[in-house]
Motif scaffolding. Structure first.
Motif, PDB file in Angstrom:
ATOM      1  N   SER A 251       6.885  12.200   6.788  1.00 30.50           N
ATOM      2  CA  SER A 251       7.199  10.840   6.350  1.00 30.50           C
ATOM      3  C   SER A 251       7.666  10.819   4.898  1.00 30.50           C
ATOM      4  CB  SER A 251       5.956   9.955   6.494  1.00 30.50           C
ATOM      5  OG  SER A 251       4.943  10.403   5.614  1.00 30.50           O
ATOM      6  N   GLU A 252       8.422   9.802   4.590  1.00 34.92           N
ATOM      7  CA  GLU A 252       8.894   9.645   3.218  1.00 34.92           C
ATOM      8  C   GLU A 252       7.706   9.414   2.266  1.00 34.92           C
ATOM      9  OE1 GLU A 252      12.057   6.643   1.522  1.00 34.92           O
ATOM     10  OE2 GLU A 252      12.805   7.606   3.344  1.00 34.92           O
ATOM     11  N   ARG A 253       6.704   8.635   2.758  1.00 36.38           N
ATOM     12  CA  ARG A 253       5.535   8.364   1.933  1.00 36.38           C
ATOM     13  C   ARG A 253       4.825   9.656   1.547  1.00 36.38           C
ATOM     14  NH1 ARG A 253       3.318   3.272   1.296  1.00 36.38           N
ATOM     15  NH2 ARG A 253       2.378   4.405  -0.419  1.00 36.38           N
ATOM     16  N   GLN A 255       6.110  12.722   1.573  1.00 32.41           N
ATOM     17  CA  GLN A 255       6.989  13.532   0.715  1.00 32.41           C
ATOM     18  C   GLN A 255       6.901  13.043  -0.730  1.00 32.41           C
ATOM     19  OE1 GLN A 255      10.758  13.048   2.693  1.00 32.41           O
ATOM     20  NE2 GLN A 255      10.069  14.210   4.485  1.00 32.41           N
ATOM     21  N   ASP A 256       6.938  11.739  -0.879  1.00 34.10           N
ATOM     22  CA  ASP A 256       6.869  11.132  -2.199  1.00 34.10           C
ATOM     23  C   ASP A 256       5.527  11.451  -2.873  1.00 34.10           C
ATOM     24  OD1 ASP A 256       7.828   9.333  -4.251  1.00 34.10           O
ATOM     25  OD2 ASP A 256       6.245   7.974  -3.558  1.00 34.10           O
TER      26      ASP A 256
END
Ligand code: ADP
Ligand code: MG
Length: 262
Positions: A251-253, A255-256
């Motif tokens: 997920s982008e979350r 990864q961030d």
């Protein structure tokens, strides 16, 4: 635990974890604090012997998740079972089930006016009505296990933070819990004391204890976890083996989040 090599992150610390029965099961758990939907339809099953590390940004609901598991916080809907028994709201059943769930917090919360040994003996004697001699022997064995047996007659303030947190672990273990919850157990410690606490936790994991650990210590997660659960905004966004999660977050979350802490 004398191992020559670091266990591979992709291999469970405890092979039994792959086959154990579900021990802690949350189904469709929801919780609000006023307008804030702090746990949103949480589904999580932790097997006997499994070590689950929960990570995620501050405010994502990790502490609340831990606190609901032994009913320090009531839930609005859904069910939580420990060893197949639904957690009751109150009463004797709650006290018994709660004693099966050991909890270690960021702040050690030892009783300041009791000795280290007394701190560890208190729960089994007061809550479980066990015999003092039996409890004393178990408490000393646990203090030995966490490396502070020689501090047994001192008071908490005479110990370092790392030593106090190891006592807090021994105190939780004295109740012979089926599962141990750790909520950021090293966050309040000076850096040089973090590893002595993580080493105790790693050894516990290696001995097959079922553990749910909220931590930002990624080394511990890689070394000891069977599974990493990533939470954000009250939801479980993704979960995977530590190796997969850290090298290939979906997920982008996640990864961030990882880009900020790694
Ligand atoms: P985390 O442990 O992931 O940092 P928490 O579970 O402590 O997150 O908190 C999740 C959210 O719930 C946060 O927005 C926090 O401010 C809020 N919260 C936690 N406890 C309470 C409470 N007792 N009353 C109101 N809001 C709370
Ligand atoms: Mg927290």
């Amino acid at each position: 635990m004398a191992t020559e090599t670091e266990p591979m992150a992709s291999e469970p610390t405890n092979p039994a974890a792959a086959t154990g029965d579900p021990l802690v099961v949350l189904e469709n758990v929801n919780k609000h604090f006023g307008p804030l939907h702090v746990l949103q339809d949480i589904n999580l099953s932790v097997r006997t012997g499994e070590v689950v590390v929960v990570i995620g940004p501050s405010g994502s609901g990790k502490s609340t998740l831990c606190r609901t598991i032994n009913r320090l916080e009531p839930i609005d809907s859904g069910t939580i079972t420990v060893s197949g028994e639904v957690l009751p709201e109150e009463g004797k059943g709650l006290a018994r089930l709660r004693s099966e769930v050991g909890m270690v917090f960021q702040s050690f919360n030892l009783f300041a006016h009791k000795t280290i040994l007394e701190n560890v003996m208190l729960g089994p004697i007061k809550v479980r009505k066990e015999k003092s001699a039996v409890v004393r022997e178990r408490a000393m064995a646990l203090l030995t296990r966490v490396g502070v047996a020689n501090q047994a007659d001192k008071y908490p303030a005479q110990l370092s933070g790392g030593q106090q947190q190891r006592v807090a672990i021994a105190r939780a273990l004295a109740m012979q819990p089926k599962v141990m919850l750790f909520d950021e157990p090293t966050s309040a410690l000076d850096p040089e004391m973090i590893n002595e606490v993580l080493d105790v936790m790693t050894s516990l994991a290696g001995d097959g204890m079922t553990m749910i650990v909220v931590t930002h210590e990624m080394g511990f997660a890689r070394r000891a976890a069977n599974r990493v659960v990533f939470m954000a905004d009250g939801q479980i966004v993704e979960q995977n083996t530590p190796e997969e999660f850290f090298t290939n977050p979906q997920s982008e979350r996640a990864q961030d989040f990882l880009s900020k802490i790694l």
